[in-house]
Design a protein around this motif. Structure first.
Motif, PDB file in Angstrom:
ATOM      1  N   MET A   1       0.826  -1.209   0.000  1.00  0.00           N
ATOM      2  CA  MET A   1       0.000   0.000   0.000  1.00  0.00           C
ATOM      3  C   MET A   1       0.856   1.253   0.000  1.00  0.00           C
ATOM      4  SD  MET A   1      -3.216  -0.659   2.411  1.00  0.00           S
ATOM      5  CE  MET A   1      -3.094  -2.341   2.868  1.00  0.00           C
ATOM      6  N   VAL A   2       1.943   1.210   0.764  1.00  0.00           N
ATOM      7  CA  VAL A   2       2.818   2.382   0.799  1.00  0.00           C
ATOM      8  C   VAL A   2       3.474   2.571  -0.571  1.00  0.00           C
ATOM      9  CG1 VAL A   2       4.801   3.475   1.922  1.00  0.00           C
ATOM     10  CG2 VAL A   2       3.228   2.091   3.278  1.00  0.00           C
TER      11      VAL A   2
ATOM     12  N   ARG B   1       1.373   4.310  -2.953  1.00  0.00           N
ATOM     13  CA  ARG B   1       1.274   5.745  -2.675  1.00  0.00           C
ATOM     14  C   ARG B   1       2.614   6.436  -2.868  1.00  0.00           C
ATOM     15  NH1 ARG B   1      -3.168   6.535   1.548  1.00  0.00           N
ATOM     16  NH2 ARG B   1      -4.567   4.842   0.987  1.00  0.00           N
TER      17      ARG B   1
ATOM     18  N   CYS C   1       3.891   7.628   2.831  1.00  0.00           N
ATOM     19  CA  CYS C   1       2.553   8.170   3.100  1.00  0.00           C
ATOM     20  C   CYS C   1       2.354   8.434   4.581  1.00  0.00           C
ATOM     21  CB  CYS C   1       1.471   7.242   2.570  1.00  0.00           C
ATOM     22  SG  CYS C   1       1.351   5.707   3.431  1.00  0.00           S
TER      23      CYS C   1
ATOM     24  N   ASP D   1      -3.407   9.077   7.705  1.00  0.00           N
ATOM     25  CA  ASP D   1      -4.258   9.092   6.509  1.00  0.00           C
ATOM     26  C   ASP D   1      -4.492   7.679   6.004  1.00  0.00           C
ATOM     27  OD1 ASP D   1      -4.243  11.780   6.663  1.00  0.00           O
ATOM     28  OD2 ASP D   1      -2.812  12.111   5.017  1.00  0.00           O
ATOM     29  N   LEU D   2      -3.419   6.900   5.989  1.00  0.00           N
ATOM     30  CA  LEU D   2      -3.525   5.526   5.501  1.00  0.00           C
ATOM     31  C   LEU D   2      -4.512   4.733   6.357  1.00  0.00           C
ATOM     32  CD1 LEU D   2      -2.368   3.373   3.531  1.00  0.00           C
ATOM     33  CD2 LEU D   2      -0.740   2.798   5.326  1.00  0.00           C
TER      34      LEU D   2
ATOM     35  N   ASP E   1      -8.040   5.756   5.585  1.00  0.00           N
ATOM     36  CA  ASP E   1      -8.521   5.200   4.317  1.00  0.00           C
ATOM     37  C   ASP E   1      -8.900   3.732   4.453  1.00  0.00           C
ATOM     38  OD1 ASP E   1      -8.063   7.639   3.307  1.00  0.00           O
ATOM     39  OD2 ASP E   1      -6.282   7.111   2.133  1.00  0.00           O
TER      40      ASP E   1
ATOM     41  N   ASP F   1       5.273  10.357   8.485  1.00  0.00           N
ATOM     42  CA  ASP F   1       5.177   9.518   7.294  1.00  0.00           C
ATOM     43  C   ASP F   1       5.903   8.188   7.475  1.00  0.00           C
ATOM     44  OD1 ASP F   1       3.838  11.533   6.097  1.00  0.00           O
ATOM     45  OD2 ASP F   1       5.447  12.122   4.725  1.00  0.00           O
TER      46      ASP F   1
END
Ligand code: ADP
Ligand code: MG
Length: 457
Positions: A308-309, A312, A316, A320-321, A324, A351
């Motif tokens: 997932m990172v 992005r 990220c 926020d992750l 989501d 981050d």
């Protein structure tokens, strides 16, 4: 559910600051297979009238143990707990507890459950009934007096838990993850009502101590957040004064900012963190299974997060992750810890940032990713220990009990199990070793070579 709020708007709680509960140099250990296992060490904490204190920490950091010591439900190993300057010799007379699992007696009605606390205090029947009805009314259970727990939803059951604690009008209301067994909306509703009651000044207690692993819940509810850390055993890592207006505004920048600061403390990645320019190798050399426990994170989970990172752009914002994904930041912390330990990603400010290795791993096909993982996995000291023990015993096998015994010097049996589960998952995936659940044995087949020879760190 409407609250019985007949209070004058704008009343604030009398914050007279009297110290109600105080711990001094509190330590607590439990008996393990191999002597005493420390759970808490050197805890100095004061709870004052007028405040809501949150004890925040990851699972296993000793929050519940500290709360029980403060309530006098378990004895300390050394140090003292005092209620209004009088050291405890048994249950703390100034506290009542709300439990995560409600702990109601199924054969008693709501009212009888609520009266229990008063019965223990020898309050006569008529006075008991009156006080119980008041507490039931206050907490929004009016009309459910004669219902049995099984007829109630989780949220209503926990209201009974609250009423039972409040009916004794304790100076300090103690709550151990009281919302975590409830669905999100019910929890949110109950939290809001409770804080509204507290702010209204008609709450029959003078302070609240809340145990939680949820950062947002702590920032929403507490005046002071005490962060407990668990390496190598529970200590107070930092204390935050919240100082935000009530009711708290989740959308405000100050709210966000505090969440970030608390989050950084919980993950131990502030100034003395790994990114502060320490030599990586020196750090790796100091890691042992005793000082670097493995997080509860499987390969699937940590790979998913790395991917997932990568999607992005390799970097990220963690909050926020989580949002989501519909998760709390705390839910993904073990995965973040795992990526960090493997040097696949590190925190940079707020981050999560993939390393070149993490980037290669997240982008690789199955075989490639196994090879990369096999190089990284020995950075986990327990994986390395298992691998090198087997390497010295070629063709042979080693019982899980062997590693259990080694770890038992430093961890509780629950922690040992969790860590061996993680190490087994990682080592198997990397094909560093095999594992047979029957008879709990690790082995390397002499004719097989692992995906890659574990590199000397
Ligand atoms: P938390 O509430 O933060 O998850 P706990 O206070 O429940 O943490 O537990 C802290 C540590 O103490 C854990 O490792 C747990 O396994 C251990 N522990 C808790 N209660 C006992 C007990 N009665 N006997 C042995 N070990 C315990
Ligand atoms: Mg707990």
């Amino acid at each position: 559910m409407a609250l019985n709020t007949s209070h004058t708007p704008g009343t604030t709680r009398p914050a007279d600051g009297e110290v109600l509960v105080e711990t001094v140099a509190l330590t607590k250990s439990y008996a393990g297979a191999d002597g005493e296992l420390p759970v808490l060490s050197g805890i100095d904490l004061q709870v004052r009238a007028g405040e809501v204190v949150a004890l925040l920490g990851k699972s296993g950091s000793g929050k519940s143990t500290l709360l029980r010591c403060m309530a006098g439900l378990v004895p300390t190993s050394s140090g003292t707990v005092a209620y209004k300057d009088t050291p405890l010799t048994g249950a703390n007379p100034g506290t009542a507890m709300v439990f995560q699992t409600f702990a109601l007696l199924p054969w008693l009605t709501v009212q009888q459950n609520v009266e229990l606390g008063l019965e223990a205090k020898g309050v006569p029947a008529a006075a008991r009934a009156e006080a119980a009805l008041q507490a039931i009314d206050l907490i929004g259970l009016d009309g459910f007096e004669s219902a049995y727990p099984k007829e109630l939803s989780g949220g209503m059951r926990q209201r009974v838990g609250f009423a039972r604690a409040l009916v004794v009008e304790p100076d300090v209301l103690m709550m151990d993850e009281p919302f975590s067994a409830l669905d999100v909306l019910t929890a949110e509703n109950l939290r809001g009502e409770l804080m509204e009651l507290w702010e209204s000044g008609q709450f029959p207690t003078r302070a609240i101590v809340l145990v939680t692993h949820n950062i947002e819940e702590a920032v929403l509810m507490a005046d002071r957040i005490v962060v407990l850390g668990a390496r190598p055993y529970g200590t107070i890592r930092e204390t935050f004064e919240v100082g935000l207006d009530r009711p708290r505004d989740r959308e405000s920048a100050a709210f966000d900012d505090l969440i970030d600061r608390v989050y950084r403390t919980m993950t131990g990645r502030h100034k003395e963190g790994r990114l502060a320019g320490r030599s990586e190798n020196a750090e790796h050399d100091r890691r042992t299974p005793a000082n670097t426990p493995l997080p509860g994170a499987g390969v699937d989970g940590l790979s998913g997060l790395a991917e997932m990172v990568l999607h992005r752009g390799g970097r990220c914002d963690l909050a926020d992750l989580a949002e989501d994904l519909g998760l709390e930041v705390d839910d993904i912390l073990p995965l973040v810890d795992a990526l960090d330990l493997l040097d696949f990603a590190h925190m940079s400010g707020d981050d999560l940032l993939l390393t070149p290795q993490g980037t290669a791993y997240a982008g690789a096909d199955v075989q490639e990713s196994k090879t990369i993982f096999a190089e990284a996995a020995p950075r986990a000291p327990l994986v390395k220990l298992i691998t090198s023990s087997l390497a010295q015993n070629p063709g042979g096998a080693l019982r899980a009990g062997f590693f259990r015994d080694l770890l038992a010097h430093h961890y509780t049996s629950e922690q040992v199990t969790r860590q061996l589960d993680t190490a087994t998952d990682w080592g198997r995936y990397a094909e560093l070793f095999r594992y047979d659940a029957e008879p709990e044995e690790y082995r390397i087949d002499p004719e097989e070579t692992p995906a890659t020879t574990p590199r000397k760190e």
